[in-house]
Design a protein around this motif. Structure first.
Motif, short mmCIF file in Angstrom:
data_model
loop_
_atom_site.label_atom_id
_atom_site.label_comp_id
_atom_site.label_asym_id
_atom_site.label_seq_id
_atom_site.Cartn_x
_atom_site.Cartn_y
_atom_site.Cartn_z
N LEU A 110 36.96 -27.21 46.39
CA LEU A 110 36.10 -27.13 47.50
C LEU A 110 37.27 -25.93 48.51
CD1 LEU A 110 35.14 -30.35 50.10
CD2 LEU A 110 36.85 -28.17 50.69
N ILE A 111 36.69 -25.66 48.89
CA ILE A 111 36.88 -24.19 49.47
C ILE A 111 36.32 -24.41 51.06
CG2 ILE A 111 35.19 -22.88 49.24
CD1 ILE A 111 37.29 -20.80 49.55
N ARG A 112 36.66 -24.56 52.63
CA ARG A 112 35.74 -24.78 53.80
C ARG A 112 35.19 -23.45 54.39
NH1 ARG A 112 36.59 -30.31 54.39
NH2 ARG A 112 38.06 -31.09 53.38
N SER A 113 33.97 -23.19 55.24
CA SER A 113 33.73 -21.88 55.95
C SER A 113 34.68 -21.84 56.04
CB SER A 113 32.71 -22.57 56.76
OG SER A 113 33.03 -23.79 57.93
N ASN A 114 35.73 -21.85 57.21
CA ASN A 114 37.15 -20.63 57.40
C ASN A 114 38.01 -20.46 56.55
OD1 ASN A 114 38.20 -23.34 57.07
ND2 ASN A 114 39.07 -23.92 59.16
N GLU A 115 37.47 -20.72 55.44
CA GLU A 115 39.14 -20.47 54.66
C GLU A 115 38.47 -18.97 53.34
OE1 GLU A 115 39.08 -24.23 52.15
OE2 GLU A 115 41.50 -24.45 52.52
N ARG A 116 39.06 -18.30 53.09
CA ARG A 116 37.84 -16.98 52.33
C ARG A 116 38.59 -17.21 50.98
NH1 ARG A 116 35.50 -17.63 55.84
NH2 ARG A 116 35.19 -16.77 57.51
N GLU A 117 39.99 -17.74 50.87
CA GLU A 117 40.41 -18.09 48.73
C GLU A 117 40.85 -19.17 48.86
OE1 GLU A 117 41.59 -14.33 47.32
OE2 GLU A 117 43.30 -15.01 46.36
N LYS A 118 41.00 -19.77 47.49
CA LYS A 118 41.58 -20.72 47.38
C LYS A 118 42.19 -20.85 45.66
CE LYS A 118 41.53 -26.07 49.13
NZ LYS A 118 40.78 -26.57 50.24
N HIS A 119 42.79 -21.21 45.76
CA HIS A 119 43.79 -21.29 44.03
C HIS A 119 44.12 -23.14 43.52
CE1 HIS A 119 44.30 -16.62 43.61
NE2 HIS A 119 44.58 -17.19 44.59
N SER A 120 43.53 -23.21 42.99
CA SER A 120 44.47 -24.61 41.85
C SER A 120 44.21 -24.17 40.64
CB SER A 120 42.69 -25.38 42.39
OG SER A 120 43.42 -26.83 41.47
N GLY A 121 45.50 -24.53 39.78
CA GLY A 121 45.82 -24.21 38.47
C GLY A 121 44.95 -22.56 37.91
N ARG A 122 44.43 -22.89 37.17
CA ARG A 122 43.67 -21.67 36.37
C ARG A 122 42.64 -21.05 37.74
NH1 ARG A 122 41.45 -21.78 31.68
NH2 ARG A 122 41.72 -23.05 31.21
N LEU A 123 42.18 -21.87 38.63
CA LEU A 123 41.36 -21.34 39.22
C LEU A 123 41.27 -20.50 40.08
CD1 LEU A 123 39.19 -24.94 39.09
CD2 LEU A 123 39.04 -23.16 37.53
N ARG A 124 40.11 -19.68 41.12
CA ARG A 124 40.28 -19.29 41.92
C ARG A 124 38.99 -18.69 42.63
NH1 ARG A 124 39.63 -13.52 42.41
NH2 ARG A 124 40.19 -12.84 44.77
N VAL A 125 38.84 -19.54 43.69
CA VAL A 125 37.67 -19.23 44.37
C VAL A 125 37.85 -18.81 45.37
CG1 VAL A 125 35.73 -20.83 45.63
CG2 VAL A 125 37.08 -22.09 43.88
N THR A 126 36.80 -17.79 45.88
CA THR A 126 36.27 -17.11 47.74
C THR A 126 34.94 -17.26 48.00
OG1 THR A 126 35.71 -15.04 46.06
CG2 THR A 126 37.98 -15.06 46.44
N LEU A 127 35.20 -17.01 48.78
CA LEU A 127 34.77 -16.62 50.22
C LEU A 127 33.91 -16.26 50.69
CD1 LEU A 127 31.98 -19.38 50.14
CD2 LEU A 127 33.63 -20.80 52.74
N ASP A 128 32.65 -15.87 50.98
CA ASP A 128 32.31 -15.04 51.85
C ASP A 128 31.02 -15.56 53.30
OD1 ASP A 128 31.77 -12.48 53.82
OD2 ASP A 128 32.45 -11.34 52.07
N THR A 129 31.70 -15.46 53.65
CA THR A 129 30.47 -16.72 54.57
C THR A 129 29.56 -15.11 55.50
OG1 THR A 129 31.94 -16.45 56.61
CG2 THR A 129 31.31 -18.21 55.61
N SER A 130 30.09 -14.31 55.49
CA SER A 130 28.49 -13.08 56.03
C SER A 130 27.70 -12.49 55.24
CB SER A 130 30.32 -11.70 56.22
OG SER A 130 30.21 -11.12 55.12
N LYS A 131 28.50 -12.69 53.81
CA LYS A 131 27.16 -12.21 52.53
C LYS A 131 27.01 -14.18 52.33
CE LYS A 131 29.68 -7.85 51.33
NZ LYS A 131 30.32 -7.07 49.86
N LYS A 132 26.84 -14.68 52.62
CA LYS A 132 26.74 -16.09 51.88
C LYS A 132 26.75 -15.94 50.58
CE LYS A 132 23.41 -17.73 55.45
NZ LYS A 132 23.97 -16.68 56.52
N SER A 133 27.97 -16.16 49.80
CA SER A 133 28.47 -16.43 48.36
C SER A 133 29.43 -16.38 47.70
CB SER A 133 28.01 -14.94 48.09
OG SER A 133 29.06 -13.83 48.21
#
Lengths: 113, 112
Positions: free
Chosen positions: A48-71
Motif C-alpha cells: 500500500l502506498i499513501r497519496s503523500n508518498e512517492r515510493e515504497k519498497h517491500s522485499g523484491r517489490l517497488r511501488v511508485t506513485l505520481d499523483t500529478s499524473k494519476k499513475s
C-alpha cells in the motif's frame, strides 16, 4: 466506472528479469494498493502506498506513485516462476460514508524458466 | 489467521432462481465488499457495506441486492438469476480508512 487501468494487459518474461506494471486512475485517492491473484483464487494484498508518498519498497517489490499524473507502477525485481499471477491495482477513496476500494483490470504476468 | 469465507466455491443455478451468496469474516471489520470478476474487465464493485444494515451501491448494482444483519456476515442476493450473471464473485473485508482488504476464495457461479 473502472478507476484503475493496468498496462500492459499481459506480460511474459524469463526468470531473473524484472517485471514492471503500470496503473492509471481517474479521480483523487487516499491510497493505492497492489494485489496479486493466483489463477482462480482470491486476491492477496502486496503493498500500500499513501497519496503523500512517492515510493515504497517491500522485499523484491517497488511501488511508485505520481499523483500529478494519476499513475503508479509496480516493479518486481529478479522475478521467479512463482511470481506468475495476475496483478491488480486498487485505489482507496472515502465516499463520505465509507472507504471504497476500486480495482483495475489487471496485468497477467507469466514468468518462464 | 485472518479469514474471509465464502459459502460455496462452485455453484450452478437455473435462470430465474433466487441465489444467495454468503460471506463471513472473523476480523471484526466494518467494511465489506462484493465484486464480480470477468475476463478482461477486472474486478467490478457490486455493493459495499460500511456497517451493520448500512450499504452503498457500487458500479454495477443492477440485478443484485445485499443484506448485512450482523457485522461478520455480508450476503449477495441475485433476485432472479440470469445467464449474464455467470461470473466469479469475490467478497472482501477491511477496516475503515487506508488499510488492506482481505479476500475470500471466490465463488464461481454458473447460471444455466
Amino acid at each position: 466506472s473502472q478507476q484503475g487501468e493496468e498496462d500492459p494487459q499481459a506480460l511474459s518474461i524469463q526468470e531473473g528479469e524484472n517485471a514492471t506494471m503500470n496503473c492509471s486512475y481517474k479521480t483523487s485517492i487516499n491510497n493505492l494498493q497492489w494485489y496479486r491473484q493466483n489463477s482462480g483464487r482470491g486476491l492477496v494484498h502486496l503493498i500500500l502506498i499513501r497519496s503523500n508518498e512517492r515510493e515504497k519498497h517491500s522485499g523484491r517489490l517497488r511501488v511508485t506513485l505520481d499523483t500529478s499524473k494519476k499513475s503508479s507502477s509496480l516493479l518486481i525485481t529478479a522475478s521467479r516462476a512463482a511470481d506468475t499471477a495476475s496483478y491488480f491495482c486498487a485505489t482507496g477513496a472515502n465516499t463520505g460514508t465509507a472507504s471504497k476500494l476500486t480495482f483495475g483490470t489487471g496485468t497477467r504476468l507469466q514468468v518462464t524458466l | 489467521d485472518v479469514k474471509v469465507t465464502q459459502s460455496s466455491r462452485y455453484l450452478v443455478k437455473r435462470t430465474g432462481e433466487k441465489v444467495f451468496l454468503e460471506c463471513v469474516q472473523d476480523m471484526d471489520h466494518e467494511n465489506m465488499f462484493w465484486y464480480r470478476q470477468d475476463p478482461g474487465l477486472g474486478l467490478r464493485l457490486i455493493y459495499f457495506s460500511y456497517d451493520v444494515k448500512m450499504k452503498e451501491k457500487g458500479d454495477i448494482p443492477e440485478g443484485y441486492s445485499v443484506s448485512r444483519e450482523k457485522k461478520e456476515r455480508f450476503s449477495l442476493i441475485l433476485e432472479s438469476a440470469s445467464t449474464n450473471q455467470t461470473s466469479m464473485y469475490l467478497c472482501a473485508s477491511k477496516s475503515p480508512g487506508g488499510t488492506e482488504a482481505f479476500f475470500g476464495q471466490g465463488t464461481r457461479l454458473t447460471v444455466v
